[in-house]
Enzyme design. Structure first.
Site, PDB file in Angstrom:
ATOM      1  CB  SER A 159      -0.980  -0.004   1.171  1.00 29.45           C
ATOM      2  OG  SER A 159      -0.312   0.160   2.391  1.00 29.45           O
ATOM      3  CG  ASN A 160       3.704   2.746   2.924  1.00 31.13           C
ATOM      4  OD1 ASN A 160       3.595   3.943   3.171  1.00 31.13           O
ATOM      5  ND2 ASN A 160       3.461   1.796   3.823  1.00 31.13           N
ATOM      6  CG  LEU A 192       9.011  -7.978   5.241  1.00 36.23           C
ATOM      7  CD1 LEU A 192       7.865  -8.935   5.509  1.00 36.23           C
ATOM      8  CD2 LEU A 192       9.176  -6.984   6.384  1.00 36.23           C
ATOM      9  CG  ASN A 215      12.915   0.502   6.526  1.00 37.91           C
ATOM     10  OD1 ASN A 215      12.054   0.089   5.737  1.00 37.91           O
ATOM     11  ND2 ASN A 215      12.992   0.077   7.772  1.00 37.91           N
ATOM     12  CG  HIS A 217      10.241   0.220  12.141  1.00 37.13           C
ATOM     13  ND1 HIS A 217      10.403  -1.107  11.827  1.00 37.13           N
ATOM     14  CD2 HIS A 217       9.803   0.259  13.433  1.00 37.13           C
ATOM     15  CE1 HIS A 217      10.089  -1.847  12.886  1.00 37.13           C
ATOM     16  NE2 HIS A 217       9.738  -1.041  13.862  1.00 37.13           N
ATOM     17  CG  ASP A 232      14.127  -1.884  12.200  1.00 31.88           C
ATOM     18  OD1 ASP A 232      13.996  -1.621  10.997  1.00 31.88           O
ATOM     19  OD2 ASP A 232      13.442  -2.738  12.786  1.00 31.88           O
ATOM     20  CD  GLU A 237       3.757   3.038   7.428  1.00 30.38           C
ATOM     21  OE1 GLU A 237       4.660   2.510   8.086  1.00 30.38           O
ATOM     22  OE2 GLU A 237       2.997   2.385   6.691  1.00 30.38           O
TER      23      GLU A 237
END
Ligand code: GAR
Length: 192
Positions: free
Chosen positions: A16-17, A89, A106, A108, A149, A178
């Site tokens: 979706s992003n 991922l 990235n 998160h 991360d 987001e």
């Protein structure tokens, strides 16, 4: 005409992003253009969605990810300047980190350093936020380095956690952040 800045989106899941970024950037007068989407999952839903929007989605199997050379070649051939992870991922191979130093970002779905690290992705992050009883959650946009991360933070935005939240309702609130801020931060990185 000023030349468009090209980005690549790396995604493994629903996408979706990726769809949001393509909607924002792939119009003729945008100074930024999503040149390609790349996935490591042959059946990722992101493939169908982005191809339906007229953006290619390249799939690289595991051994090609591990070496990274084919991925770097594909990015360079398309003139990609910034690599944007959106629900991706897998580890980023060294060849890619070396070819794009400080040019891989990235997103998160929590306020890092809370709820980051291996295994912390998507709905698992929201479950952990609720289990910890946190009053706030949000998003972190950060550079990628060789540790999950842990790259330098570029931007964070917070939202409240409601007493009756489920992982799904919290995910929805975080996704809204987001969709609003990832395109803004990418624009700022590329255009200043
Ligand atoms: C997003 O919420 C993104 O922040 C998260 O996965 C979701 C992907 O959704 N990424 C991570 O958890 C990375 N550790 P999408 O496929 O619908 O864009």
């Amino acid at each position: 005409m000023v030349q468009q800045k090209k980005i690549a989106i790396l995604a493994s899941g629903a996408g979706s992003n990726a769809v949001n970024l393509i909607n924002r950037f792939n119009s003729t007068d945008s100074p930024i253009h999503v040149a390609t989407v790349i996935t490591n999952r042959v059946k990722a839903a992101v493939r169908e969605k982005t191809e339906a929007m007229g953006v290619e989605c390249l799939y690289f199997p595991k051994d090609e990810w591990l070496s990274g050379h084919e991925v770097v070649k594909a990015l360079q051939e398309r003139g990609v300047e910034l690599v944007v992870l959106a629900g991706f991922l897998a580890m980023i191979p060294n060849a890619l980190l070396e070819a794009y130093p400080d040019k891989i970002v990235n997103i998160h779905p929590s306020l890092l350093p809370r709820h980051g690290g291996k295994g912390m992705y998507g709905i698992h992050v929201h479950e952990a936020v609720l289990a910890a009883g946190d009053a706030r959650s949000g998003i972190t946009i950060h550079y990628i380095n060789e540790h999950y991360d842990q790259g330098a933070i570029i931007a964070q935005r917070a939202c409240p956690v409601m007493p009756d939240d489920t992982p799904e309702t919290l995910a929805e609130r975080v996704h809204a952040l987001e969709y609003e801020y990832y395109p803004q931060v990418i624009s700022q990185l590329l255009l200043g």
